[in-house]
Enzyme design. Structure first.
Site, PDB file in Angstrom:
ATOM      1  N   HIS A  84      -5.442  -5.824  -2.405  1.00  0.00           N
ATOM      2  CA  HIS A  84      -6.425  -5.995  -1.641  1.00  0.00           C
ATOM      3  C   HIS A  84      -6.756  -7.717  -0.854  1.00  0.00           C
ATOM      4  CE1 HIS A  84      -8.068  -2.199  -2.080  1.00  0.00           C
ATOM      5  NE2 HIS A  84      -7.246  -1.852  -1.866  1.00  0.00           N
ATOM      6  N   ARG A 129       1.135  -1.179   0.576  1.00  0.00           N
ATOM      7  CA  ARG A 129       0.307  -0.261   0.211  1.00  0.00           C
ATOM      8  C   ARG A 129       0.927   1.234   0.050  1.00  0.00           C
ATOM      9  NH1 ARG A 129      -4.224   2.226   4.254  1.00  0.00           N
ATOM     10  NH2 ARG A 129      -4.993   3.438   3.133  1.00  0.00           N
ATOM     11  N   HIS A 143       0.230   4.425  -2.668  1.00  0.00           N
ATOM     12  CA  HIS A 143       0.477   5.021  -2.074  1.00  0.00           C
ATOM     13  C   HIS A 143       1.306   6.531  -2.089  1.00  0.00           C
ATOM     14  CE1 HIS A 143      -3.074   5.830   0.636  1.00  0.00           C
ATOM     15  NE2 HIS A 143      -3.051   5.092  -0.074  1.00  0.00           N
ATOM     16  N   ASN A 196      -3.724   9.736   4.230  1.00  0.00           N
ATOM     17  CA  ASN A 196      -2.111   9.105   3.922  1.00  0.00           C
ATOM     18  C   ASN A 196      -1.390   8.635   5.885  1.00  0.00           C
ATOM     19  OD1 ASN A 196      -0.908   8.332   1.779  1.00  0.00           O
ATOM     20  ND2 ASN A 196       0.402   9.943   1.885  1.00  0.00           N
TER      21      ASN A 196
END
Length: 325
Positions: free
Chosen positions: A193, A62, A66, A93
């Site tokens: 995910h 992740r 990001h 974040n």
């Protein structure tokens, strides 16, 4: 008017050349002569961290996503500011798990001990993201290297650049398109995910206040909704989290897509991949064929790793990933 048009076209051409040349300078053997063991060094550090906690896997993956969607893949998300105004401090974040940051910091320290001042934090993060996928049972792929670390990390520049849990397909597709990623890439990358988790606060709306006629999102499988309500009751603490794949949460597989077929996507932005007719065929394909998902995910991760890269004389090679030189 003709001269003005020519100037405009020249600017467009220059921008395209910069983007393409940045990607072109990435190559798998970038550190062949300056730090030939870099991937092995990073892998050892990542393996050690994964043995300490599995959270390392989704947290690092992740973190990479990001980072790339804000300022490009340049480790700008790693910067720590004493004023609390760096990229990592933005509201979108704050849910990034500390184990992801720690993985990159530890791996970079190991690399610095062998090859000081050579390998960027951006490349360490890219390698680590691939390694956590492999260590959890997912596909391996070649990581292109040669990124440099960014010089901008500001919380105010994050808003609107990351997908939200309530996004519909159009919003998701537009955001990915801005980063030269297709809808197919979007569906493939969403498969990350399969090893993710989420804090209850990010799905509370789906469970309790979705709409005036139906407090529970009607696209959510009712049995799954009841399960989530037990795990995430109203006013639950901010630290409580649930797995995004309740069946094989520590295995990188295609169960995420099989869950979508049953209405068991955790976020609206997950379930919409199956609900929307444009993306449904890809979801069904990945649900039926794990090897097809693995191939697509690997290819899309390589494309993601090219987003907004700094190369050549752009940026810097940080000594400490959390601070500009």
């Amino acid at each position: 008017m003709g001269a003005e048009l020519c100037r405009s076209l020249l600017v467009v051409v220059m921008v395209v050349v910069v983007v393409v040349s940045g990607e072109a300078q990435l190559r798998p053997n970038f550190y062949q002569f300056t730090c030939p063991e870099v991937e092995s060094i990073v892998r050892q550090a990542v393996m050690k961290k994964v043995r300490q906690t599995f959270v390392t896997v989704p947290a690092t993956l992740r973190l990479f996503f990001h980072d790339c969607f804000v300022e490009g893949c340049d480790a700008s998300v790693m910067i720590a500011s004493p004023r609390g105004d760096a990229e990592k401090d933005a509201p979108d974040n704050l849910s990034l798990a500390g184990d992801g940051f720690d993985t990159v910091i530890k791996a970079k320290q190991a690399v610095e001990a062998r090859c000081p001042g050579v390998v960027s934090c951006a490349d360490v993060l890219a390698i680590a993201a691939r390694d956590v996928v492999v260590l959890s049972g997912g596909p391996s792929f070649t990581v292109e290297l040669g990124r440099r670390d960014g010089l901008i990390s500001q919380a105010r520049r994050v808003a609107g650049r990351l997908p939200g849990p309530d996004f519909n397909l159009n919003l998701l597709a537009d955001l990915f398109r801005m980063n030269n990623l297709t809808t197919h890439d979007m569906v493939a990358l969403s498969g990350a995910h399969t090893v993710g988790f989420s804090h209850c606060s990010r799905l509370a709306k789906r469970l309790y206040t979705f709409g005036p006629s139906s407090p529970v999102d009607p696209s959510l499988n009712l049995a799954y909704a009841r399960l989530l309500m037990r795990a995430c009751p109203r006013d639950v603490g901010p630290t409580i989290a649930v797995n995004m794949d309740p069946f094989t949460p520590t295995v990188f597989d295609n169960v995420y897509y099989r869950n979508l077929l049953k209405g068991e996507g955790l976020f609206t932005s997950d379930q919409v991949l199956f609900s929307n007719l444009l993306s449904r065929p890809v979801v069904k394909k990945f649900a039926a064929d794990q090897s097809s998902f693995f191939m697509a995910f690997a290819a899309s991760m390589v494309k993601l790793g090219r987003v907004g890269v700094k190369t050549g004389h752009q940026g810097e090679i940080r000594k400490d990933c959390t601070a500009f030189n």
